[in-house]
Each structure stands twice: as C-alpha cells, then as structure tokens.
Write an enzyme that holds these catalytic residues in place. Sequence first.
Site, mmCIF file in Angstrom:
data_model
loop_
_atom_site.group_PDB
_atom_site.id
_atom_site.type_symbol
_atom_site.label_atom_id
_atom_site.label_comp_id
_atom_site.label_asym_id
_atom_site.label_seq_id
_atom_site.Cartn_x
_atom_site.Cartn_y
_atom_site.Cartn_z
ATOM 1 N N TYR A 1 -6.718 6.601 3.945
ATOM 2 C CA TYR A 1 -6.775 5.593 2.889
ATOM 3 C C TYR A 1 -5.971 4.346 3.284
ATOM 4 O O TYR A 1 -6.462 3.217 3.208
ATOM 5 C CB TYR A 1 -6.267 6.138 1.531
ATOM 6 C CG TYR A 1 -6.038 4.986 0.614
ATOM 7 C CD1 TYR A 1 -7.118 4.329 0.050
ATOM 8 C CD2 TYR A 1 -4.765 4.458 0.438
ATOM 9 C CE1 TYR A 1 -6.941 3.186 -0.707
ATOM 10 C CE2 TYR A 1 -4.573 3.305 -0.316
ATOM 11 C CZ TYR A 1 -5.668 2.685 -0.882
ATOM 12 O OH TYR A 1 -5.495 1.536 -1.602
ATOM 13 N N ASP B 1 -9.526 4.950 -2.852
ATOM 14 C CA ASP B 1 -8.347 5.385 -3.615
ATOM 15 C C ASP B 1 -8.824 6.036 -4.921
ATOM 16 O O ASP B 1 -10.031 6.138 -5.165
ATOM 17 C CB ASP B 1 -7.372 4.215 -3.855
ATOM 18 C CG ASP B 1 -7.735 3.382 -5.076
ATOM 19 O OD1 ASP B 1 -8.937 3.343 -5.426
ATOM 20 O OD2 ASP B 1 -6.834 2.786 -5.685
ATOM 21 N N GLU C 1 0.822 -1.212 0.000
ATOM 22 C CA GLU C 1 0.000 0.000 0.000
ATOM 23 C C GLU C 1 0.859 1.266 0.000
ATOM 24 O O GLU C 1 0.530 2.242 -0.657
ATOM 25 C CB GLU C 1 -0.982 0.006 1.177
ATOM 26 C CG GLU C 1 -2.142 -0.962 1.001
ATOM 27 C CD GLU C 1 -2.958 -0.685 -0.259
ATOM 28 O OE1 GLU C 1 -2.993 0.471 -0.716
ATOM 29 O OE2 GLU C 1 -3.538 -1.631 -0.804
#
Length: 291
Positions: A122, A140, A39
């Site tokens: 996020y 996202d 990520e």
Amino acid sequence: MGDDMSDLHEPILRWYDEHARDLPWRGPGATPWAVMVSEFMLQQTPVARVLPVFESWMSTWPTPAALAGSPSGEAVRAWGRLGYPRRALRLHAAALAIVERHAGEVPASYDDLIALPGVGDYTASAIASFAFGGRHAVLDTNVRRVFARAVAGGEFPAPAVTKAERVLAESLVPEEQPATWAVAVMELGALVCTAANPSCPQCPIQDQCAWNTSGRPAYDGPPRRGQAWAGTDRMVRGRLMAVLRDAEGSVSRDRLEAAWSEPVQRERALKSLIADGLLVETAGDRYALPG
Ligand code: SF4
C-alpha cells in the site's frame, strides 16, 4: 453501476475537484518525503490527529537525512499520541535506508520503495502515485470500501485484499490522471462513503453504485475486526509510552507502575515494548526511549 466501469471516473474526479480537503501533504508544494511521512502517519490514524504531529515532524526533520541523523528514540517521542509507535521506528529505519541507498532522496519506483523497511504494497503504491504521479492501484481501507460498494455491490470488502479486488482496482486506474484518481477515490471513502454512515444522497456515483441501487443490502460476510481499545494491551502500551515520552531521559519502574497498576498486563505490555525496540531497560531497573 453502468455498463462501462470508466463511467465512475468523470463524476469522482469532478467531485474531488470541488471537495478535496487542502492537506499539507497534497499539492505541488509537497515533497516526496512529506508524502512518505504522511502515509506512515495516516496508516492507522485519522487526518485530524495526524495534522499537528505532521507539521512539527516536518519542521524538525524536513528531509530523510535530517531524521536519519537523529536517534530513533527522538522519532518515537515526536510520534506523540498517534498510536502504533512502531511506525516511528520503521520510518526512522526507512530514512536511514534512503540515505544509504538513494543518496537521501525518496526513490520514485515501486520496487525501490517496497524494498525500504516498513514499506508494504500500500505505502509503496501510494508514494509512487502521490509523490511521483505513477500509475498504481492504491488500495487503502477507504478505496476498498468504495469499490466493494460501488462495483462489487457488498457493504464491506473482504477482511484482507483479494486477488480479484486487486485486478479490479488495477483495471479502474485511468490512463490520464492516475494519481488524482487514487486520491479522489480515497477522499470519497473518507468523506462520503464512510464505514458506518455513507451519505449516498450526496455521492457523485449514487446512480451507478451497485450497493446503493440494490437497496443497500445488509452485510453478511465474515465478522469484521474491531478497533477495541479500552483495557486492551495496546492501551496499556500507550500509557507506558506516554510516561517515557514526557520524561527527560530514563524513568524508574515506580513511574511505570503508577501508570498502570495491574501487574500482569503491565509486565506483558512492558516486555512487548522492549521486544519491539520501543523501550530499553537501563541500569538500576530504569527504562528509556531507544538511543
Ligand atoms: S452511493 Fe453510497 S455506498 Fe455507493 S459509493 Fe456512494 S456513498 Fe458509497
């Protein structure tokens, strides 16, 4: 789209089942740390460029403790050409915090995750969802674009996440398979509902999509931020960082001057890299990655 927004679930989940890419940070074998590293890397870098760096990163640092035990400069070096190298420093700082606060295990709760350095809404939602199956709206850029088109009927979302968007995304998270839903919408945005050329005829929700069914009206919102690169300070920073990554130890100022000859922009880039902690000045007008 249809009357019931849950009409989107079945076709998108089925499409994902057939079309999902096999990526090393997905699937039952991926540790929470692998999800977290991916990520951080995927935030501003496409999958194809992330893959080789991810693989070598995970073999060098298979756990947060392994990364925490290395100097932050090694993390910056291993970040290679992924761009935005402050992410490497943040990931290193997050690994240290995981060791200190969570005995070396990536925490499962959103609140613990968002308290880590470099982890925003996020990333916390993505890790809690993808690594631990939590029920979170994961917003996202790909997901935002799919919802903007399919539900709101515009070509692009607002420049920053709005309250209404968050409420909508949360209302769409299904009771069952919430994590698969998050990754499925993301994958649809990455592979089909792309920014420039969405493949609507191949899309599993083409008949429900508000933007498609209204004839794909042209975007009329605020100007969109570009990703200009050539000649920018970000490019100069990249050139200087490449010199440091390729060097054993410190380099002289001449080496940096050779990488970018225009002095005003070079000095500005150099100062900003030092201010960001990505470079340090050492004795004798020399420069190195942080220790
Ligand atoms: S129909 Fe087209 S615009 Fe709508 S979600 Fe699918 S790919 Fe995106």
